[in-house]
Design an enzyme around this catalytic site. Sequence first.
Site, short mmCIF file in Angstrom:
data_model
loop_
_atom_site.label_atom_id
_atom_site.label_comp_id
_atom_site.label_asym_id
_atom_site.label_seq_id
_atom_site.Cartn_x
_atom_site.Cartn_y
_atom_site.Cartn_z
CB CYS A 1 -15.41 0.44 -13.68
SG CYS A 1 -16.39 1.95 -13.63
CB CYS B 1 -19.82 -3.96 -15.44
SG CYS B 1 -19.73 -3.30 -13.76
CD GLU C 1 -3.01 -0.72 -0.09
OE1 GLU C 1 -3.08 0.44 -0.54
OE2 GLU C 1 -3.67 -1.67 -0.57
#
Length: 357
Positions: A203, A213, A50
């Site tokens: 997306c 989707c 992260e």
Amino acid sequence: MRDLNSQSQPQSSILLEWYDQHARSLPWRISPADRAAGVWPDPYRIWLSEVMLQQTTVAAVKDYFHRFTSRWPTVADLAAAPDADVMAEWAGLGYYARARNLLKCARVVAQDYGGIFPNTYDGLIALPGIGPYTAAAISAIAFDRQATVLDGNVERVMARLYDIHVPLPTSKPQLKEKAAALTPAERPGDHAQAVMDLGATICTPRNPACGICPWRTPCAARAARTATELPKKTPKKPKPTRIGIVYLARSAAGDWLLEQRPDKGLLGGMLGWPGSDWTDSPDSPAPAPPFEADWQLLNAEVRHTFTHFHLILRVMLAELPAEFAAEENQRVIARHDFKPTDLPTVMRKAFDLWKGC
């Protein structure tokens, strides 16, 4: 398997079914099948990924992540590493304050927490270098806490799902509220990664694959035909251009003179070429050679772009005296110890110009 678009409202269960089949394989991630079998992610690897992924793409991070975890497989190993080694491994990844905070955080976890990361949002956000997004991501992904993770992918999915036209960053609170309302109590970590994967693979910013989707039926932007317009963003101001000088000095034996930059500021703590200040003035920056010599101007310039400005560096060349006495912030690197890959990208560009001249 049931129809993933049988509901008129977006549901986490529908998205999780899609994620169980289509989750990306990432080096720091536990697969949905392994997670269902009781395997937990390593908080150290989630935290490291992260931090690396802030302002950086997955593709750019993978090799750095492999090198870091091979060299320092635990947070205790990283905490014990010399600063210079960690900064050198980070070179080229950019946003160097992250590397400094990485070391600070590793050392706090190793010394104050026995090498075990706190498992709550409040505990995580108290650590150096961990802000609201990173604390939420770690608590959700590593510890399966019901935290709302809002990165660029999630913002895009929420803006389209609810057809929100308020531009970023003004719309962030509204987008976070929508994301929080969808976050389930069961499998919140997988849900967070599922929304991020949806944004990264379907997306997408351009040409979203709306036809496949899992949330295509409840997607308000798809119904309004506005998906490609979203999310809207407040126009950015043009970036200014700064100008500076770098001095490349090499001895007859092939040794190089480098300078450690101050801990604070851009490229903080990194080794690079001695240089002048970077100025916004159209006039030439004040020369600041590291020693008196017949400095020669290279007939090429370094051009580099940081987050908030463009940079042009003029490159000066001279021979480093054999008996040069380095100052406290300077280091003479022997030819066999010099690694251009240890330099920040902007400094490596100067070396590449020298090499090609």
